[in-house]
Design a protein around this motif. Structure first.
Motif, PDB file in Angstrom:
ATOM      1  N   PRO A 196       0.820  -1.358   0.161  1.00 43.33           N
ATOM      2  CA  PRO A 196       0.068   0.016   0.021  1.00 43.33           C
ATOM      3  C   PRO A 196       0.666   1.183  -0.038  1.00 43.33           C
ATOM      4  CG  PRO A 196      -0.879  -1.667   1.664  1.00 43.33           C
ATOM      5  CD  PRO A 196       0.511  -2.086   1.250  1.00 43.33           C
ATOM      6  N   SER A 197       1.971   1.244   0.480  1.00 45.90           N
ATOM      7  CA  SER A 197       2.931   2.304   0.573  1.00 45.90           C
ATOM      8  C   SER A 197       3.342   2.798  -0.906  1.00 45.90           C
ATOM      9  CB  SER A 197       4.091   2.069   1.557  1.00 45.90           C
ATOM     10  OG  SER A 197       4.909   1.038   0.843  1.00 45.90           O
ATOM     11  N   THR A 256       1.709   3.543  -3.449  1.00 46.13           N
ATOM     12  CA  THR A 256       0.786   4.696  -3.864  1.00 46.13           C
ATOM     13  C   THR A 256       0.568   5.584  -2.861  1.00 46.13           C
ATOM     14  OG1 THR A 256      -1.049   3.335  -3.237  1.00 46.13           O
ATOM     15  CG2 THR A 256      -0.210   2.911  -5.477  1.00 46.13           C
ATOM     16  N   ALA A 257       1.252   5.790  -2.014  1.00 54.41           N
ATOM     17  CA  ALA A 257       1.048   6.841  -0.702  1.00 54.41           C
ATOM     18  C   ALA A 257       1.811   8.088  -1.220  1.00 54.41           C
ATOM     19  CB  ALA A 257       1.190   6.273   0.606  1.00 54.41           C
ATOM     20  N   VAL A 258       3.140   7.849  -1.421  1.00 54.79           N
ATOM     21  CA  VAL A 258       3.652   9.022  -1.878  1.00 54.79           C
ATOM     22  C   VAL A 258       4.911   8.665  -2.820  1.00 54.79           C
ATOM     23  CG1 VAL A 258       3.915  10.290   0.423  1.00 54.79           C
ATOM     24  CG2 VAL A 258       5.382   8.573   0.034  1.00 54.79           C
ATOM     25  N   ASN A 259       5.339   9.708  -3.706  1.00 58.49           N
ATOM     26  CA  ASN A 259       6.228   9.367  -4.845  1.00 58.49           C
ATOM     27  C   ASN A 259       7.459   8.677  -4.500  1.00 58.49           C
ATOM     28  OD1 ASN A 259       7.494  11.645  -3.832  1.00 58.49           O
ATOM     29  ND2 ASN A 259       6.855  13.083  -5.526  1.00 58.49           N
ATOM     30  N   PHE A 260       8.028   8.878  -3.198  1.00 59.58           N
ATOM     31  CA  PHE A 260       9.377   8.503  -3.113  1.00 59.58           C
ATOM     32  C   PHE A 260       9.374   6.955  -2.670  1.00 59.58           C
ATOM     33  CE2 PHE A 260       8.608   9.775   1.141  1.00 59.58           C
ATOM     34  CZ  PHE A 260       8.966   8.700   1.940  1.00 59.58           C
ATOM     35  N   SER A 261       8.062   6.419  -2.505  1.00 55.35           N
ATOM     36  CA  SER A 261       7.906   4.948  -1.933  1.00 55.35           C
ATOM     37  C   SER A 261       7.377   4.133  -3.232  1.00 55.35           C
ATOM     38  CB  SER A 261       6.990   4.834  -0.995  1.00 55.35           C
ATOM     39  OG  SER A 261       5.799   5.188  -1.284  1.00 55.35           O
ATOM     40  N   THR A 262       7.322   4.649  -4.409  1.00 61.30           N
ATOM     41  CA  THR A 262       6.791   3.960  -5.604  1.00 61.30           C
ATOM     42  C   THR A 262       7.982   2.507  -5.722  1.00 61.30           C
ATOM     43  OG1 THR A 262       8.487   5.236  -7.068  1.00 61.30           O
ATOM     44  CG2 THR A 262       5.968   5.836  -6.821  1.00 61.30           C
ATOM     45  N   ARG A 263       7.156   1.597  -6.309  1.00 64.83           N
ATOM     46  CA  ARG A 263       7.683   0.332  -6.671  1.00 64.83           C
ATOM     47  C   ARG A 263       9.063   0.398  -7.459  1.00 64.83           C
ATOM     48  NH1 ARG A 263       4.922  -4.984  -9.554  1.00 64.83           N
ATOM     49  NH2 ARG A 263       5.571  -3.748 -11.511  1.00 64.83           N
ATOM     50  N   LEU A 264      10.006  -0.389  -7.213  1.00 67.19           N
ATOM     51  CA  LEU A 264      11.047  -0.495  -7.926  1.00 67.19           C
ATOM     52  C   LEU A 264      10.732  -1.701  -8.666  1.00 67.19           C
ATOM     53  CD1 LEU A 264      13.616  -0.257  -5.075  1.00 67.19           C
ATOM     54  CD2 LEU A 264      13.496   1.128  -6.742  1.00 67.19           C
ATOM     55  N   ASP A 265      11.304  -1.451 -10.275  1.00 64.36           N
ATOM     56  CA  ASP A 265      11.280  -2.796 -10.994  1.00 64.36           C
ATOM     57  C   ASP A 265      12.574  -3.375 -10.996  1.00 64.36           C
ATOM     58  OD1 ASP A 265       8.581  -2.018 -12.092  1.00 64.36           O
ATOM     59  OD2 ASP A 265       9.524  -0.338 -13.455  1.00 64.36           O
TER      60      ASP A 265
END
Length: 347
Positions: A63-64, A66-75
């Motif tokens: 869930p984190s 999509t909460a803030v931009n610096f926590s976006t998923r790493l590919d």
């Protein structure tokens, strides 16, 4: 000039506890020049921070993300950005000159390209070791400072409980609290860490949570008159037990929930909300980035404490980019004491 830029990336998305084999080293060719008209900055990384929250970016979903931009998923294969310290090797940005020492959002790599110099600032002082700017004078220190003073709003004499108290944030929170004149208890996962809290860092007392079967009773024993402030790095049963022992108008600063980072169980321990209502307890999550306007005050205050030996610095530094996978996996085994850093190149 061209160099081989080695970096650490995901080999696969992680579910459960991270393994060294989940990460791998890759490399790319990097030209150490900045084009005309560009305001980018190229930094040779010297220290990089190893932080538990990164595990949430390494999952297929959290869930984190999509909460803030610096926590976006790493590919998989993507360079991993992280807080770090380095030296400018190329810049057309007026704010940064070649050979400037800088701190900010760099990466688990030998070199980082910072677009527009964003999230980067100069280190002007040489008063303290460079590594301090990756921990006690970096985001970990700001997290402790803002979380304690801005979120908890402490008063002299209040009773403070800190979980994961030997970690990069918790140990600093406890020391700030003691300097203010609070009564401070911490918990940790080994005898050595407990001894550190009591014998070196000045906590009034500490306990090994792994040796306690009933956390509510344990906290009642250590806080017979109740808890005013709980600085939460753990979540789950520890938070539930702390809230059960809190005084009216108690404050909980939720800094991290490491107990849940590896959990796939959707049913989790939670505080008794009836107590939250009737005791008028405040529970607030926060991020260090919310308090960047406090950065100057934080640096000034903490530097003064360091200058007069009122705060002890606890660092755990591994050597070489290749040590990042083991350093990261070790966080979740409880291997580290204090701030975990990896030194990529010598000062």
């Amino acid at each position: 000039m061209e160099v081989e830029n080695k970096y650490v990336t995901l080999k696969k998305h992680i579910e459960g506890a991270p393994l060294e084999s989940d990460l791998e080293m890759r490399s790319t060719v990097l030209v150490l020049t900045v084009g005309e008209g560009s305001d980018d900055v190229i930094v040779k990384n010297m220290y990089v921070s190893i932080d538990p929250y990164q595990i949430n970016r390494m999952k297929k979903y959290s869930p984190s993300q999509t909460a803030v931009n610096f926590s976006t998923r790493l590919d998989v294969g993507q360079a991993i950005d992280a807080y770090g310290i380095g030296m400018v090797v190329a810049s057309n940005n007026s704010a940064f000159q070649k050979d400037d020492m800088v701190a900010g959002l760099l990466g688990w790599a030998e070199y980082s390209i910072i677009k527009g110099g964003n999230m980067l600032w100069k280190i002007d002082s040489k008063e303290f070791p460079l590594s301090y700017h990756g921990g006690i004078l970096g985001f970990s220190g700001l997290t402790a400072y803002a979380g304690f003073f801005n979120v908890c709003k402490p008063k002299k004499g209040e009773k403070v409980f800190v979980s994961a108290a030997s970690g990069s944030v918790g140990n600093v929170v406890g020391q700030y609290a003691k300097l203010l004149g609070c009564y401070v208890i911490g918990c940790a996962g080994t005898k050595e860490k407990v001894d550190l809290l009591k014998d070196k860092l000045g906590f009034d007392d500490a306990f090994n949570y792994k040796e306690e079967s009933d956390l509510k009773s344990t906290l009642k024993r250590y806080f017979p008159e109740g808890i005013d402030i709980y600085f939460d790095n753990v979540g789950a049963e520890m938070q539930e037990a702390a809230v059960a022992n809190m005084n009216a108008f108690g404050r909980v600063a939720v800094c991290g929930v490491i107990s849940e980072y590896l959990s796939t169980n959707e049913k989790r321990a939670a505080p008794d909300m009836l107590l939250v209502v009737y005791k008028r307890i405040t529970i607030q999550g926060f991020l260090a980035g919310d308090y960047m306007d406090e950065f100057a005050n934080f640096i000034s205050t903490t530097s003064d404490h360091l200058r007069h030996n009122r705060i002890h610095v606890v660092e755990d530094i591994s050597q070489g980019l290749e040590s990042i996978p083991s350093a990261f996996a070790g966080l979740f085994r409880g291997d580290n004491v204090g701030k975990k850093l990896v030194q990529i190149t010598q000062d």
